[in-house]
Design an enzyme around this catalytic site. Structure first.
Site, PDB file in Angstrom:
ATOM      1  N   SER A  15       0.840  -1.214  -0.052  1.00 45.21           N
ATOM      2  CA  SER A  15      -0.066  -0.101  -0.048  1.00 45.21           C
ATOM      3  C   SER A  15       0.672   1.141   0.169  1.00 45.21           C
ATOM      4  O   SER A  15       1.929   1.074   0.692  1.00 45.21           O
ATOM      5  CB  SER A  15      -0.672   0.038   1.128  1.00 45.21           C
ATOM      6  OG  SER A  15      -1.543   1.182   1.532  1.00 45.21           O
ATOM      7  N   LYS A  60      -7.731  -1.244  -9.545  1.00 40.90           N
ATOM      8  CA  LYS A  60      -8.621  -1.648  -8.642  1.00 40.90           C
ATOM      9  C   LYS A  60      -9.587  -0.808  -8.218  1.00 40.90           C
ATOM     10  O   LYS A  60      -9.469   0.243  -7.992  1.00 40.90           O
ATOM     11  CB  LYS A  60      -7.739  -1.817  -7.320  1.00 40.90           C
ATOM     12  CG  LYS A  60      -8.475  -2.582  -6.320  1.00 40.90           C
ATOM     13  CD  LYS A  60      -7.338  -2.850  -5.014  1.00 40.90           C
ATOM     14  CE  LYS A  60      -7.710  -3.264  -3.812  1.00 40.90           C
ATOM     15  NZ  LYS A  60      -8.222  -2.106  -3.115  1.00 40.90           N
ATOM     16  N   THR A 119      -5.926   2.482  -7.426  1.00 42.81           N
ATOM     17  CA  THR A 119      -6.996   2.126  -6.826  1.00 42.81           C
ATOM     18  C   THR A 119      -7.991   3.438  -7.173  1.00 42.81           C
ATOM     19  O   THR A 119      -7.496   4.722  -7.197  1.00 42.81           O
ATOM     20  CB  THR A 119      -7.204   2.366  -5.326  1.00 42.81           C
ATOM     21  OG1 THR A 119      -5.987   1.353  -4.883  1.00 42.81           O
ATOM     22  CG2 THR A 119      -8.186   2.142  -4.625  1.00 42.81           C
ATOM     23  N   TYR A 124      -1.689   5.484  -4.732  1.00 45.46           N
ATOM     24  CA  TYR A 124      -2.394   6.684  -4.496  1.00 45.46           C
ATOM     25  C   TYR A 124      -1.500   7.915  -4.774  1.00 45.46           C
ATOM     26  O   TYR A 124      -0.539   7.937  -4.810  1.00 45.46           O
ATOM     27  CB  TYR A 124      -2.948   6.935  -2.907  1.00 45.46           C
ATOM     28  CG  TYR A 124      -3.705   5.892  -2.511  1.00 45.46           C
ATOM     29  CD1 TYR A 124      -5.014   5.690  -3.038  1.00 45.46           C
ATOM     30  CD2 TYR A 124      -3.842   5.297  -1.145  1.00 45.46           C
ATOM     31  CE1 TYR A 124      -6.117   4.669  -2.640  1.00 45.46           C
ATOM     32  CE2 TYR A 124      -4.616   4.721  -0.583  1.00 45.46           C
ATOM     33  CZ  TYR A 124      -5.809   4.222  -1.361  1.00 45.46           C
ATOM     34  OH  TYR A 124      -6.688   3.430  -0.834  1.00 45.46           O
ATOM     35  N   HIS A 148     -13.200  -1.829  -1.941  1.00 45.40           N
ATOM     36  CA  HIS A 148     -12.342  -1.247  -1.143  1.00 45.40           C
ATOM     37  C   HIS A 148     -12.825  -1.762   0.253  1.00 45.40           C
ATOM     38  O   HIS A 148     -12.609  -1.266   1.230  1.00 45.40           O
ATOM     39  CB  HIS A 148     -12.585   0.236  -1.000  1.00 45.40           C
ATOM     40  CG  HIS A 148     -11.141   0.969  -0.594  1.00 45.40           C
ATOM     41  ND1 HIS A 148     -10.435   1.608  -1.490  1.00 45.40           N
ATOM     42  CD2 HIS A 148     -10.513   0.959   0.401  1.00 45.40           C
ATOM     43  CE1 HIS A 148      -9.248   2.223  -1.087  1.00 45.40           C
ATOM     44  NE2 HIS A 148      -9.448   1.760   0.237  1.00 45.40           N
TER      45      HIS A 148
HETATM   46  C1  GLV Z   1      -6.723   2.451   2.775  1.00 50.05           C
HETATM   47  O1  GLV Z   1      -6.398   2.493   1.796  1.00 50.05           O
HETATM   48  C2  GLV Z   1      -7.995   2.305   3.429  1.00 50.05           C
HETATM   49  O2  GLV Z   1      -8.848   2.630   2.763  1.00 50.05           O
HETATM   50  O3  GLV Z   1      -8.002   2.487   4.675  1.00 50.05           O
END
Ligand code: GLV
Length: 395
Positions: free
Chosen positions: A115, A262, A164, A138, A286
């Protein structure tokens, strides 16, 4: 009993058994960050429940000595059809965090996705594992930080970028507000004070956390000239994480390697992702943490599979707690699934040993399920092995 012996205990027989161990180990705010979802948590629950709508159609009186669980994603052979999803703040769950999870994934013959909201340097995560690693991006810190991390990920040997697309801002995670996640992560002492008792109730966690250096900046979000971004709560993090199709094109140009999109829940977005050059799509909400009351991921899977017509790999994530869930997703056309909470409960409970235990549970589930289904190989699974409700059929 040591933590690693605890997860190996005969009483830990399924993923759900790891959850209370994680809860006992973590401060309330950290456990609920991991465990919780957005608003009324309708999608969080539905992600798991929707698997119950699919019934197996086994083929009996067949026998084979072993099952073949292998799958191939983005050109990598995995020994199991699941990989480890990006989980933010893993280093708060256990100091070894992302390094431990990546190592356990590699030892099990599968892949790990790191992540952006990670506590260990991406180079260290790559060095820890023998398996493939992908970076989840991100746009925190804007394009300059993204450029920096893309070059680093390339140089370190990351094999794919996972972008994402469901985060124009953070979902309303009510548990995080009640537990003071923001105050604990980025507030001053005075703001933290009302929420500190939960931390003091977990002395084992607290000692590890302090020995690990306390709250650390995000080593993979570096705005050039400024150094690593200080740790921020999820609302602040995702406030700058919005990605548009135009950003995706910019990222693709820069990266020039496999790109995974994603957060796709509709056939329209899936086709758009294919047109934009995605190599794979992850059908995902998510983990029920963004827009509440969207479809369970597995419920959205048939529409996406039909829309992409085999042009790209389809993965899914959300609600995977058992091998039967994985098998059902594969029957509906997924190439592989991502597990998030399933391994993160193990990570929180016992570090790398806990992640390995979660993987072992899912692997044993998968073997048993294929044997009981009468299917010798994962690649032979298809819709004929499940009853799909009529309302799920794509016309
Ligand atoms: C991290 O990406 C979350 O959504 O907590």
């Amino acid at each position: 009993m040591t933590l690693s012996r605890r997860v190996a205990s005969p009483r830990v027989v399924c993923i759900e058994d790891l959850r209370p161990l994680a809860r006992r180990r973590l401060p309330t705010a950290v456990f609920n960050y991991l465990d919780g979802g957005a608003e009324g948590e309708v999608t969080l629950r539905e992600n798991c429940r929707a698997f119950e709508d699919l019934c197996f159609r086994p083929r009996h009186a067949v026998s084979f000595p072993a099952c073949d669980l292998r799958t191939r994603i983005l050109g990598f052979d995995l020994s199991v059809p699941f990989l480890l999803a990006p989980v933010g703040y893993s280093r708060l769950m256990n100091p070894a965090g992302e390094v431990a999870a990546a190592r356990a994934a590699g030892l099990a013959g599968t892949a790990y996705i790191l992540s952006t909201i990670s506590g260990h340097r991406l180079e260290d995560v790559k060095a820890a594992t023998s398996g493939p690693v992908f970076y989840q991006l991100y746009l925190m810190g804007g394009r300059p930080a993204a450029e920096d991390v893309i070059q680093r990920a390339k140089a370190a040997g990351f094999s794919a970028l996972v972008v994402t697309i469901d985060t124009p801002l953070a979902g309303m995670r009510e548990r995080d507000y009640r537990n003071g996640m923001k105050e604990l992560i980025s507030g001053g002492l005075w703001e933290k004070l009302p929420f500190l008792s939960q931390v003091l109730k977990r002395p084992g966690w607290l000692i590890n956390f302090l020995q690990d250096g306390g709250l650390r900046p995000l080593p993979n979000v570096r705005v050039p000239g400024k150094g690593p971004m200080p740790l921020v709560d999820i609302n602040a993090a995702l406030a700058s994480a919005a990605i548009t199709w135009a950003d995706l094109r910019w990222i693709r140009e820069l990266w020039r390697g496999p790109l995974v999109v994603k957060g796709v829940l509709t056939g329209d977005d899936a086709r758009r992702a294919v047109d934009e050059g995605a190599a794979a799509i992850s059908v995902s909400n998510h983990g029920g943490r963004q827009l509440d009351c969207v479809s369970a991921s597995v419920r959205a899977l048939p529409e996406v599979v039909a829309a992409v017509k085999g042009q790209v790999e389809v993965w899914m994530d959300g609600g995977i707690r058992r091998g039967t869930d994985v098998v059902k997703a594969i029957c509906l056309g997924a190439r592989a699934v991502l597990c998030g909470r399933a391994y993160a409960y193990g990570l929180a409970a016992a570090g790398e040993a806990g992640v390995s235990r979660a993987i072992e549970i899912l692997r044993a589930d998968l073997e048993r399920t294929l044997h009981l289904l009468g299917c010798p190989s994962l690649t032979k699974l298809d819709r004929s092995y499940v009853n799909v409700p009529a309302s799920w059929q794509v016309t």
